[in-house]
Enzyme design. Structure first.
Site, PDB file in Angstrom:
ATOM      1  N   PHE A 124      12.069  -1.262  -8.292  1.00  0.00           N
ATOM      2  CA  PHE A 124      10.881  -1.409  -7.450  1.00  0.00           C
ATOM      3  C   PHE A 124      10.932  -2.774  -6.777  1.00  0.00           C
ATOM      4  O   PHE A 124      11.583  -3.700  -7.282  1.00  0.00           O
ATOM      5  CB  PHE A 124       9.618  -1.292  -8.303  1.00  0.00           C
ATOM      6  CG  PHE A 124       8.689  -0.186  -7.859  1.00  0.00           C
ATOM      7  CD1 PHE A 124       8.965   1.133  -8.170  1.00  0.00           C
ATOM      8  CD2 PHE A 124       7.539  -0.468  -7.139  1.00  0.00           C
ATOM      9  CE1 PHE A 124       8.115   2.153  -7.763  1.00  0.00           C
ATOM     10  CE2 PHE A 124       6.683   0.533  -6.724  1.00  0.00           C
ATOM     11  CZ  PHE A 124       6.962   1.853  -7.043  1.00  0.00           C
ATOM     12  N   GLN A 245      -3.123  -6.727   0.276  1.00  0.00           N
ATOM     13  CA  GLN A 245      -1.767  -6.231   0.461  1.00  0.00           C
ATOM     14  C   GLN A 245      -1.712  -5.066   1.445  1.00  0.00           C
ATOM     15  O   GLN A 245      -2.451  -4.096   1.311  1.00  0.00           O
ATOM     16  CB  GLN A 245      -1.247  -5.743  -0.884  1.00  0.00           C
ATOM     17  CG  GLN A 245       0.146  -5.164  -0.829  1.00  0.00           C
ATOM     18  CD  GLN A 245       0.745  -5.120  -2.218  1.00  0.00           C
ATOM     19  OE1 GLN A 245       0.475  -4.207  -2.975  1.00  0.00           O
ATOM     20  NE2 GLN A 245       1.551  -6.100  -2.550  1.00  0.00           N
ATOM     21  N   HIS A 247       0.657  -2.135   2.343  1.00  0.00           N
ATOM     22  CA  HIS A 247       1.822  -1.426   1.802  1.00  0.00           C
ATOM     23  C   HIS A 247       2.711  -1.068   2.982  1.00  0.00           C
ATOM     24  O   HIS A 247       2.224  -0.541   3.989  1.00  0.00           O
ATOM     25  CB  HIS A 247       1.384  -0.164   1.066  1.00  0.00           C
ATOM     26  CG  HIS A 247       2.461   0.411   0.209  1.00  0.00           C
ATOM     27  ND1 HIS A 247       3.615   0.942   0.735  1.00  0.00           N
ATOM     28  CD2 HIS A 247       2.587   0.519  -1.141  1.00  0.00           C
ATOM     29  CE1 HIS A 247       4.393   1.364  -0.263  1.00  0.00           C
ATOM     30  NE2 HIS A 247       3.795   1.109  -1.404  1.00  0.00           N
ATOM     31  N   LEU A 257      -0.277   7.258   1.450  1.00  0.00           N
ATOM     32  CA  LEU A 257       0.798   6.426   0.910  1.00  0.00           C
ATOM     33  C   LEU A 257       2.090   7.198   0.657  1.00  0.00           C
ATOM     34  O   LEU A 257       2.079   8.307   0.142  1.00  0.00           O
ATOM     35  CB  LEU A 257       0.346   5.810  -0.418  1.00  0.00           C
ATOM     36  CG  LEU A 257       1.392   4.886  -1.035  1.00  0.00           C
ATOM     37  CD1 LEU A 257       1.410   3.544  -0.338  1.00  0.00           C
ATOM     38  CD2 LEU A 257       1.158   4.697  -2.521  1.00  0.00           C
ATOM     39  N   GLU A 260       6.668   3.247  -2.916  1.00  0.00           N
ATOM     40  CA  GLU A 260       7.846   2.381  -2.893  1.00  0.00           C
ATOM     41  C   GLU A 260       8.972   2.987  -3.749  1.00  0.00           C
ATOM     42  O   GLU A 260      10.140   2.642  -3.606  1.00  0.00           O
ATOM     43  CB  GLU A 260       7.417   1.032  -3.474  1.00  0.00           C
ATOM     44  CG  GLU A 260       8.343  -0.102  -3.262  1.00  0.00           C
ATOM     45  CD  GLU A 260       7.643  -1.412  -3.662  1.00  0.00           C
ATOM     46  OE1 GLU A 260       6.607  -1.753  -3.064  1.00  0.00           O
ATOM     47  OE2 GLU A 260       8.149  -2.068  -4.578  1.00  0.00           O
ATOM     48  N   ARG A 291       6.318  -6.549  -0.990  1.00  0.00           N
ATOM     49  CA  ARG A 291       5.598  -5.822   0.065  1.00  0.00           C
ATOM     50  C   ARG A 291       5.132  -6.698   1.214  1.00  0.00           C
ATOM     51  O   ARG A 291       5.177  -6.271   2.369  1.00  0.00           O
ATOM     52  CB  ARG A 291       4.392  -5.131  -0.563  1.00  0.00           C
ATOM     53  CG  ARG A 291       4.824  -4.031  -1.477  1.00  0.00           C
ATOM     54  CD  ARG A 291       3.671  -3.407  -2.187  1.00  0.00           C
ATOM     55  NE  ARG A 291       4.194  -2.348  -3.031  1.00  0.00           N
ATOM     56  CZ  ARG A 291       3.458  -1.651  -3.888  1.00  0.00           C
ATOM     57  NH1 ARG A 291       2.177  -1.909  -4.010  1.00  0.00           N
ATOM     58  NH2 ARG A 291       4.011  -0.704  -4.609  1.00  0.00           N
ATOM     59  N   HIS A 358      -3.764  -1.580   1.337  1.00  0.00           N
ATOM     60  CA  HIS A 358      -3.466  -0.855   0.106  1.00  0.00           C
ATOM     61  C   HIS A 358      -4.156  -1.434  -1.120  1.00  0.00           C
ATOM     62  O   HIS A 358      -4.634  -0.699  -1.976  1.00  0.00           O
ATOM     63  CB  HIS A 358      -1.941  -0.919  -0.090  1.00  0.00           C
ATOM     64  CG  HIS A 358      -1.433  -0.186  -1.284  1.00  0.00           C
ATOM     65  ND1 HIS A 358      -1.636   1.164  -1.461  1.00  0.00           N
ATOM     66  CD2 HIS A 358      -0.709  -0.595  -2.359  1.00  0.00           C
ATOM     67  CE1 HIS A 358      -1.057   1.549  -2.598  1.00  0.00           C
ATOM     68  NE2 HIS A 358      -0.504   0.494  -3.163  1.00  0.00           N
ATOM     69  N   ARG A 402       0.819  -8.902  -4.815  1.00  0.00           N
ATOM     70  CA  ARG A 402       1.125  -8.163  -6.041  1.00  0.00           C
ATOM     71  C   ARG A 402       2.467  -7.450  -5.925  1.00  0.00           C
ATOM     72  O   ARG A 402       2.778  -6.896  -4.875  1.00  0.00           O
ATOM     73  CB  ARG A 402       0.036  -7.115  -6.304  1.00  0.00           C
ATOM     74  CG  ARG A 402       0.375  -6.157  -7.412  1.00  0.00           C
ATOM     75  CD  ARG A 402      -0.733  -5.160  -7.664  1.00  0.00           C
ATOM     76  NE  ARG A 402      -0.867  -4.145  -6.657  1.00  0.00           N
ATOM     77  CZ  ARG A 402      -0.278  -2.934  -6.711  1.00  0.00           C
ATOM     78  NH1 ARG A 402       0.515  -2.612  -7.710  1.00  0.00           N
ATOM     79  NH2 ARG A 402      -0.479  -2.051  -5.753  1.00  0.00           N
TER      80      ARG A 402
END
Ligand SMILES: Cc1cc2nc3c(=O)[nH]c(=O)nc-3n(C[C@H](O)[C@H](O)[C@H](O)COP(=O)(O)OP(=O)(O)OC[C@H]3O[C@@H](n4cnc5c(N)ncnc54)[C@H](O)[C@@H]3O)c2cc1C
Length: 592
Positions: A124, A245, A247, A257, A260, A291, A358, A402
């Site tokens: 990730f 954030q 995304h 969404l 990821e 991100r 996001h 994050r």
């Protein structure tokens, strides 16, 4: 202090948890298992909370598929946070992560498995081995429905432990006495339109994020920031709200969404020339850089005319090369989302994607036990009887940005930690409930009564759209000071309109007009805190990227922003750079 009139119906519990997402239910489970009486309030049926939509995974250094340890995870999280995260809380989270995940496994959570029976883990963004050397496989996954598996597991466990759920109840305001202690909440039963008092020795806010203050969002419609509105109105500051954030991969035009996890499995981003542009920006981590970074690179590609589609307004996420077998097994929901929201067959064609709002890194300030704190200029003072966990809280493990999979982890680790802390403190709070302060209850009732009695004024939908459009326009992936200042003026003007909302339908039973109007009063607090905090931070850090101040300014800005609703006031407090037991990670430039 006068005791409250007895006319409002009352319920008494040891603990009231507002919110039945992953954080709320992990906490309530701990409390119910310890024998405390626990009420969990939720606007929707618990398994419909936004946690159910989490796709990609939950981070923990199990090391099942490649060598890993929690200290590397800690390093990645500190670096991901762009050195705005509190290192004591980050150490706590990364150290606890493996146990928290094994506990979920033992609760019956259906993780994907490796051939040897261990939990399957995928790479990730921003998660690396050996302090940034190469990507590591750390995201524990249940296909691309990890949140679904997690939330259902926790709900079933709570039912077995006799947690009391109040489904379709909306908490309105905190009840706080003159000493500043929190004694419960007022709440609206949606079915009847009646308002109740929930008295509690401890109140836990777990109301999730507020991504719905933007026009294009991956968030559920219920994510309106109610807990933050409640805290702000009760005089508690909001922390680090400038950091939101984007995304990188929301479906263009729809906002839904695309996890990821797609890039974790080997998916790549392409511009209109078919170039894998992330190789240029992040030679080591490429499509798996964090991100904030990838979103800015995508924005850059689009701005410089290398976007795809007729208007060059998005980039392509290519995954067909993974093969239909892998896609069907590991990413079945993505296949479906591609079909339904982009009209593409992802086993054959790329999915059009754009950065989409996001997640909020900021929220209600608290320590790593979940206790809410206010800053007195020298120290963080604990607010008695109040905890905050999950996305509405700022612990702060995510700082300015994050890492993917660290939110589900934060819910579980801090939900559990708050539960344990409340249980340990309970004997002291064993005494009977304190008298309720009339003024605090009246404040909440007045708010509702004013709304109820107004027949002429602004319309909820219209003002709501104006807020969402203003946030979208003035607080995007890249920000400029001029545009932020314009945004401040617009949002402040809209706050006055929110005070003048009126709706025609005054019926009581399931009146969604009333609920939406009440939600708007929370959304505006979140929008105000965001735009004011952003317009004051004269640097670029994590998700706050300011054209006028393109670099990070560690000399002046390694500090948390605090915004107070009353007087629109800003204050700052230091970042906790000292971890609990290990050496700290001093700031350095972020390269990938
Ligand atoms: C589409 C999507 C995918 C994601 N994927 C991942 C991922 O793979 N990994 C990861 O780590 N993170 C992921 N995230 C982020 C993560 O899922 C969220 O941050 C997290 O689930 C939030 O959990 P929570 O418990 O704080 O709140 P939520 O799950 O949002 O729950 C909030 C609860 O509060 C209740 N509530 C709200 N207001 C009130 C009120 N006034 N009165 C009563 N109840 C109220 C709601 O009814 C709900 O029960 C994803 C987020 C999204 C949107």
């Amino acid at each position: 202090m006068a005791a409250v009139k007895s006319s409002l119906p009352r319920r008494q519990f040891d603990v009231v948890v507002v919110g039945a997402g992953g954080a709320g239910m992990r906490c309530s489970l701990q409390l119910a298992n310890a024998g405390l009486s626990v009420a969990v309030l939720s606007k929707v049926f618990p398994t419909r909370s936004h946690t159910v939509a989490a796709q990609g995974g939950i981070g923990a250094s199990l090391g099942n598929m490649s060598e890993d340890n929690w200290y590397w995870h800690m390093y990645d999280t500190v670096k991901g946070s762009d050195w705005l995260g509190d290192q004591d809380a980050i150490e706590f989270m990364c150290r606890e992560a493996p146990n928290a995940v094994y506990e979920l496994e033992h609760f019956g959570m259906p993780f994907d498995r490796n051939p040897d029976g261990t939990i399957y883990q995928r790479p990730f963004g921003g998660h690396t081995a050996n302090f940034g050397e190469k990507p590591v496989q750390r995201a524990c996954a249940a296909a691309d429905r990890t949140g679904h598996a997690l939330l259902h597991t926790l709900y079933q466990r709570n039912v077995a432990s006799r947690t009391q759920f109040f489904v379709e109840w909306m908490a309105l305001d905190l009840i706080r006495n003159d000493a500043g202690d929190v004694l419960g909440v007022t709440a609206l039963e949606m079915e009847t339109g009646e308002i109740y008092i929930f008295e509690a020795k401890t109140t836990v806010i777990a109301t999730g994020g507020a991504g719905r203050i933007w026009a294009a969002s991956t968030n559920a419609f219920i994510n309106t920031g109610d807990g933050m509105g409640m805290a702000a109105r009760a005089g508690i500051p909001m922390m680090d709200m400038e950091f939101w954030q984007f995304h990188p991969t929301g479906v263009a035009g729809a906002g839904v969404l695309i996890t990821e996890g797609v890039r974790g499995e080997g998916g790549i981003l392409l511009n209109k020339d078919g170039e894998r542009f992330m190789e240029r920006y992040a030679p080591t981590l490429k499509d798996l850089a964090p991100r904030d970074f990838i979103s800015r690179c995508m924005d850059q590609e689009i701005k410089e005319g290398r976007g795809c589609g007729p208007d060059g307004a998005y980039v392509h996420l290519k995954l067909d090369h993974l093969g239909a077998d892998v896609i069907n097994k590991r990413l079945p929901s993505i296949l479906e989302i591609g079909h339904k929201f982009a009209n593409v067959d992802a086993t054959k064609e790329p999915i059009p994607v754009v950065p989409t709002i996001h997640y909020q890194m900021g929220g209600i300030p608290c320590n790593y036990h979940g206790q809410v704190t206010v800053w007195d200029g020298k120290e963080a003072q604990i607010v008695n009887g109040l905890y905050a966990i999950g996305e509405c809280s700022a612990t702060s493990v995510h700082g300015a940005n994050r890492l993917g999979t660290n939110s589900l982890l934060d819910l579980i680790v801090f939900g559990r930690a708050a539960g344990n802390h409340i249980v340990a403190a309970h004997p002291e709070r064993q005494r009977s409930h304190q008298p309720l302060p009339q003024a605090s209850v009246d404040f909440s009732l007045d708010r509702v009564n004013k709304l109820e009695s107004r027949t002429k004024g602004e319309r909820t939908q219209v003002v709501g759209n104006e807020i969402r459009n203003a946030m979208q326009q003035h607080c995007g992936v890249f920000r400029t000071m001029a545009s932020l200042k314009e945004g401040v003026n617009k949002i402040d003007a809209l706050a006055e309109k929110v005070d003048n909302i009126a709706f025609q339908d005054k019926s009581k039973v399931f009146n969604t007009a009333r609920i939406e109007a009440l939600e708007l009063s929370n959304m505006i607090e979140v929008a105000r805190s965001t735009i004011h905090s952003a317009a004051a931070r004269t640097e670029s850090r994590g998700a706050h990227a300011l054209d006028d101040f393109p670099t990070r300014d560690d000399d002046n800005w390694i500090k948390h922003t605090l915004w107070y609703s009353k007087g629109n006031r800003l204050d700052y407090k230091p970042v906790q750079m000292q971890p609990l037991t290990v050496e700290s990670f001093p700031p350095k430039t972020r390269t990938f």
